[in-house]
Scaffold this active site. Sequence first.
Site, mmCIF file in Angstrom:
data_model
loop_
_atom_site.group_PDB
_atom_site.id
_atom_site.type_symbol
_atom_site.label_atom_id
_atom_site.label_comp_id
_atom_site.label_asym_id
_atom_site.label_seq_id
_atom_site.Cartn_x
_atom_site.Cartn_y
_atom_site.Cartn_z
ATOM 1 C CB THR A 75 5.514 -0.413 9.050
ATOM 2 O OG1 THR A 75 4.388 -1.129 9.552
ATOM 3 C CG2 THR A 75 5.162 0.083 7.647
ATOM 4 C CB THR A 76 7.101 0.698 12.671
ATOM 5 O OG1 THR A 76 5.845 0.998 12.062
ATOM 6 C CG2 THR A 76 7.778 1.982 13.099
#
Length: 276
Positions: free
Chosen positions: A54-55
Amino acid sequence: MQETTANQVAATATSSFTEHLQRQRPDLLPFGQQLPAGSPAGTGAPALQVPHGTTIVGLSYAGGVLMAGDRRATMGNVIASRHIEKVFPADQYSVLGIAGTAGIALDITRLFQVELEHYEKIEGTLLSLDGKANRLGAMIRSNLPMAMQGLAVVPLFAGFDRPAGVGRLFSYDVTGGRYEEQEHHSVGSGSVFARGALKKLWRPNLSEQDAVAVAVEALYDAADDDSATGGPDPVRQLWPVVYIVNRSGAVRVPERELAAIAGTIIESRAVARREA
């Protein structure tokens, strides 16, 4: 004999490298792998512990489009890596960011890069941006059986549409659904926090330098509230991976520039004595 072989090759030739693998060696496809017995979700077996990334954030600016990703991968409650890269050039005029199961996502990224290069060699021209976005969606759709077993991959795709002269941004769901985003978007566990920051910081016709600063600050905010997102790390000299895509192509932003931008953000918040 040689002519017969040549005819067979010509008859099965395709501009899609993925289709070629599906015919010849489906076992080599990232979504052609088999999970160990007892691993699928719903069987009562423990979930596979694999690194997840992520992100990712993407946004448009006056000259094109930008994509940035943090450097952390997690495995459950453990930091699996602080150095993973999640944003890659797909070809000369597009970039791909990945969130989800890291191993499968990296394999899909490599396959997508080869897919675009193969098309260019076979057809003698670059695939259109819409064509690239559609082919990526088909790859994500092919991974649906793995996603149903907890090994999902959700990308963010961006590129410069040369005929239109604009940067464009595309998001996806686990079924391969493709959605063109306006202004900005984010994916991954920290995306809700990054998206909130983007709504406050983004404005039309951002300069390239301001767009990079907005992306870094959005990731900083995401890392503040999401333990799976890694923020800028001055101690280890780790900075987000940021690519800009414009009429000249896809270019990675140098780390020295990211270090300066991150330093400014951290210093401004320290001066303001901000707790959150």
